[in-house]
Design an enzyme around this catalytic site. Structure first.
Site, PDB file in Angstrom:
ATOM      1  N   ASN A 211       8.619   5.178   4.349  1.00  0.00           N
ATOM      2  CA  ASN A 211       7.600   4.154   5.344  1.00  0.00           C
ATOM      3  C   ASN A 211       8.894   3.518   6.019  1.00  0.00           C
ATOM      4  OD1 ASN A 211       8.454   1.792   3.687  1.00  0.00           O
ATOM      5  ND2 ASN A 211       7.181   3.123   2.122  1.00  0.00           N
ATOM      6  N   ASP A 307       0.949   3.414  -9.722  1.00  0.00           N
ATOM      7  CA  ASP A 307       1.049   2.026  -9.420  1.00  0.00           C
ATOM      8  C   ASP A 307       1.753   1.044 -10.176  1.00  0.00           C
ATOM      9  OD1 ASP A 307       0.612  -0.756  -8.742  1.00  0.00           O
ATOM     10  OD2 ASP A 307      -1.293  -0.273  -7.633  1.00  0.00           O
ATOM     11  N   PHE A 323       3.599  -7.801  -3.031  1.00  0.00           N
ATOM     12  CA  PHE A 323       3.230  -7.892  -1.655  1.00  0.00           C
ATOM     13  C   PHE A 323       2.198  -7.155  -1.043  1.00  0.00           C
ATOM     14  CE2 PHE A 323       7.092 -10.200   0.156  1.00  0.00           C
ATOM     15  CZ  PHE A 323       7.873 -10.626  -1.009  1.00  0.00           C
ATOM     16  N   LYS A 341      -4.132  -5.597  -9.578  1.00  0.00           N
ATOM     17  CA  LYS A 341      -2.912  -5.644  -9.966  1.00  0.00           C
ATOM     18  C   LYS A 341      -2.295  -6.313 -11.188  1.00  0.00           C
ATOM     19  CE  LYS A 341      -1.320  -2.978  -5.968  1.00  0.00           C
ATOM     20  NZ  LYS A 341      -0.554  -1.964  -5.915  1.00  0.00           N
TER      21      LYS A 341
END
Ligand code: CTP
Length: 405
Positions: A211, A307, A323, A341
């Protein structure tokens, strides 16, 4: 460091003003010459005579009383001081200094000061969190001459609990010494794990999915944390940026490598700052030989990566910051990530905005926390965002500590 140095001690009107007497005593014990300047309301909490008795010098309090000597005092005070410290610094005094509003001798002397200035805020927790106060602190902190000695957390004189208690005099003396040495080491003892940049998910030996993250934000955080005395491990795939002085790099490639590195080091960490743009998907299979093209269209099946943040067990011994890069509904997505999270703070930014996001030198960040309203920062350099982020992480660490005891 302090022996023979001229220290200007500013005292503004707070119940914590009595601690300034102890600060003056400790500074003098270290050999410093201390000149006290008080606001009018400080004199309601502690008398100039107390400071005269401790420092052997008259404590000044009024801009236009006491004749010629005091009328020009702000200039000579400002010139003479090797260091100025305002403790306690009330919301009003901070506002005067931040806006350059020279309304009394103390703010006038500080605005005219050449040397470094330490501001030690002390106020009610609600006042301390007020966006106006936080804005003033941010403004002051963005000028290299000013240093904020963060307040502590605990029971206040007003009976409330929270952040806003004047830092302890002994800590302020240590802060003075580090400012005079040229380094503010307020994160000594912290082990900080920072992840930065993209991950690379291999398709075959020559191709990968990645990315647009460049790692600049994470590198700025690692640099700021190391400068502030933390022990920093920087987990990154980025080889094109210089590793900031004092940081221990751990190079990784894929999301799986990053997950392994984070899991291996997180137990020892007092802060985990996950600024990396970790891939959400990876090719299901990695071809061990270069894939050859054909005339047919090609589909590559993708599988979810782990994750990393969500895989960690939440701990009150660690501050965990995630973030979020979004293009719309920034705050509500960030709030969703907070709970999904289980992190202490999400640094959200709208990457569709000019000057914010991948590869830029600046960021317009929003700090989203479960315990308060979202804090919208103006467009700042990534270095400044890094400093603000570490200030918040430090604040959360203090709140966790408070909650543990
Ligand atoms: N993160 C992580 N592990 C992953 C993916 C992301 O720990 N496999 C972390 C990032 O480092 C960042 C935060 O989670 O701190 C970003 O959350 P994420 O949900 O991945 O953000 P987006 O990918 O932008 O979310 P979405 O695709 O849902 O918009």
């Amino acid at each position: 460091m302090l022996d023979g140095r001229e220290i200007l001690l500013g005292v503004s009107g707070s119940i914590a003003a009595y601690k300034a007497a102890e600060l003056a005593r400790l500074l003098i014990k270290k050999g410093a010459n201390v000149q006290v300047v008080m606001t009018r309301s400080a004199c309601e909490f502690i008398t100039p005579l107390t400071f005269f008795s401790l420092t052997g010098r008259q404590a000044y309090s009024e801009l236009f009383s006491g004749g010629e000597e005091v009328a020009t005092a702000h200039i000579s005070l400002a010139r003479q001081a090797d260091l100025t410290i305002v403790a306690p610094a009330t919301a009003r005094t901070l506002s005067r200094i931040a806006t350059g509003s020279a309304e009394d001798l103390l703010s006038t002397a500080i605005i005219a000061a050449h040397g470094p200035v330490i501001l030690a805020p002390a106020m009610n927790p609600q006042m301390y969190q007020h966006p106006g106060v936080q804005n003033n602190l941010r403004t002051l902190q963005s000028w290299p001459q000013y240093h904020i000695a963060p307040p502590g957390s605990g029971e206040m004189a007003c009976g409330e609990f929270g952040l806003g208690r004047l830092a302890e005099p002994a800590d302020l003396v240590a802060f003075c010494e580090s400012v005079l040495r040229g380094d503010v080491q307020d994160l000594v003892g912290h082990r900080i794990l920072v992840t930065a940049g993209p991950t690379l998910e291999d398709i075959d030996p020559v191709r990968y999915i990645t990315n647009r993250s460049t790692g600049k934000m994470g590198f700025a955080i690692a640099e700021a944390a190391a400068k502030r005395g933390a022990d920093v491990t920087l987990i990154t795939s980025v080889h094109t940026l210089p590793i900031p002085a004092g940081c221990r790099p751990l190079f990784v490639r894929s999301a799986a490598d990053m997950a392994e590195a984070v899991h291996a080091h997180v137990e020892d960490a007092s802060m985990l700052i996950m600024s990396a743009a970790v891939a959400d998907y990876k090719p299901k299979e990695v071809a061990d030989k270069k894939m050859k093209k054909s005339d047919d269209a090609l589909s590559i099946p993708l599988a979810r990566t782990l994750d990393i943040l969500a895989s960690l067990t939440p701990s009150r011994h660690r501050v965990t910051v995630g973030f979020a890069a979004e293009t719309h509904d920034v705050v509500s997505y960030a709030q969703g990530k907070l709970s999904r999270k289980k992190v202490d703070m999400i640094v959200a930014n709208d990457v569709s905005k000019a000057g914010s996001g991948f590869g830029t030198e600046t960021n317009e960040a929003i700090f989203v926390r479960p315990d308060k309203e979202p804090e919208h920062l103006p467009l700042l350099s990534k270095k400044q965002v890094a400093y603000d982020l570490l200030d918040r992480a430090k604040e959360i660490f203090a709140l966790h500590k408070e909650a543990r005891t």
